[in-house]
Write an enzyme that holds these catalytic residues in place. Structure first.
Site, PDB file in Angstrom:
ATOM      1  N   GLN A  38      45.396  -1.931  26.945  1.00 26.32           N
ATOM      2  CA  GLN A  38      46.305  -2.440  27.970  1.00 26.32           C
ATOM      3  C   GLN A  38      45.686  -2.276  29.356  1.00 26.32           C
ATOM      4  O   GLN A  38      46.032  -1.357  30.098  1.00 26.32           O
ATOM      5  CB  GLN A  38      47.631  -1.668  27.877  1.00 26.32           C
ATOM      6  CG  GLN A  38      48.730  -2.190  28.743  1.00 26.32           C
ATOM      7  CD  GLN A  38      49.386  -3.415  28.170  1.00 26.32           C
ATOM      8  OE1 GLN A  38      49.539  -3.550  26.972  1.00 26.32           O
ATOM      9  NE2 GLN A  38      49.767  -4.324  29.032  1.00 26.32           N
ATOM     10  N   PHE A  39      44.755  -3.157  29.713  1.00 23.96           N
ATOM     11  CA  PHE A  39      44.066  -3.035  30.994  1.00 23.96           C
ATOM     12  C   PHE A  39      45.021  -3.156  32.173  1.00 23.96           C
ATOM     13  O   PHE A  39      44.751  -2.643  33.261  1.00 23.96           O
ATOM     14  CB  PHE A  39      42.918  -4.047  31.110  1.00 23.96           C
ATOM     15  CG  PHE A  39      43.350  -5.460  31.405  1.00 23.96           C
ATOM     16  CD1 PHE A  39      43.404  -5.917  32.716  1.00 23.96           C
ATOM     17  CD2 PHE A  39      43.701  -6.322  30.374  1.00 23.96           C
ATOM     18  CE1 PHE A  39      43.799  -7.219  32.994  1.00 23.96           C
ATOM     19  CE2 PHE A  39      44.086  -7.617  30.639  1.00 23.96           C
ATOM     20  CZ  PHE A  39      44.145  -8.066  31.955  1.00 23.96           C
ATOM     21  N   THR A  40      46.175  -3.786  31.983  1.00 23.46           N
ATOM     22  CA  THR A  40      47.111  -3.987  33.089  1.00 23.46           C
ATOM     23  C   THR A  40      47.739  -2.679  33.571  1.00 23.46           C
ATOM     24  O   THR A  40      48.373  -2.664  34.629  1.00 23.46           O
ATOM     25  CB  THR A  40      48.215  -4.990  32.713  1.00 23.46           C
ATOM     26  OG1 THR A  40      48.931  -4.498  31.578  1.00 23.46           O
ATOM     27  CG2 THR A  40      47.626  -6.362  32.407  1.00 23.46           C
TER      28      THR A  40
END
Length: 150
Positions: free
Chosen positions: A78-80
Site C-alpha cells: 500500500q504505497f499510498t
C-alpha cells in the site's frame, strides 16, 4: 515502514475478478514502505505484530495474540500510506519507496513475518490493481510506524 493493521473476521483480495487470497479470523495488514526503510524496520515491525494482543479472551478483554487464536494474515502492499497532502489536492508520493526497492522489502517483510509466526502469509500481488474486502472485527484498527518506536 508503516502498517495499518485491522483485526478481521474475514478478508480477501481480488485481482482481475479472481480471488487471489482469502483469510478467516486474523489480521489484514496494509504495508507502506518508504525509501528510508531497511531490514531493521522489518525486524522491529514483525516482532511488534507477532506480540500484539488484540483478540478478546474469555472475559472480553484484548489479551490474546494471533498465535493464541490460530489467526491468519493477509498482507497487501500500500504505497499510498506515504502520500503527502500538504500542498494542493493531488497527493504526492515522493516519500514512498521506488517499486523495485519496495517490492524487495515487501517480500522480505512477508517472509520474516511468516517465519516468526510459523505460518503461511496470504498476499496480494505487488503493484497490481487490487480489490480488498474485509469485515473489521470490533472494529479494531491500529497504525504502526517503525520510525516512531519510542
Amino acid at each position: 515502514m508503516k502498517v495499518v493493521l485491522q483485526r478481521v473476521s474475514e478478508a480477501d483480495v481480488t485481482i482481475n475478478g479472481v480471488v487471489k487470497a482469502a483469510i478467516d479470523r486474523g489480521y489484514l495488514i496494509l504495508l507502506g514502505i518508504t525509501h528510508h526503510d531497511d531490514a531493521t524496520d522489518i525486524e522491529w515491525l514483525t516482532s511488534k505484530i507477532k506480540g500484539l494482543r488484540i483478540f478478546a479472551d474469555e472475559k472480553g478483554a484484548m489479551n490474546l495474540s494471533l498465535a493464541d487464536v490460530d489467526g491468519q494474515v493477509l498482507v497487501i502492499s500500500q504505497f499510498t500510506l506515504y502520500a503527502s497532502t500538504k500542498k494542493g489536492n493531488r497527493p504526492s508520493f515522493l516519500e514512498a519507496a521506488r517499486p523495485d526497492e519496495a517490492n524487495s522489502l515487501y517480500e522480505l517483510f512477508v517472509d520474516t513475518l511468516s517465519r516468526k509466526l510459523n505460518k503461511k502469509i496470504a498476499t496480494g500481488s505487488f503493484g497490481a490493481d487490487m480489490k480488498v474486502h474485509l469485515v473489521n472485527d470490533g472494529p479494531v484498527t491500529l497504525i504502526i510506524d517503525s520510525k516512531k518506536r519510542a
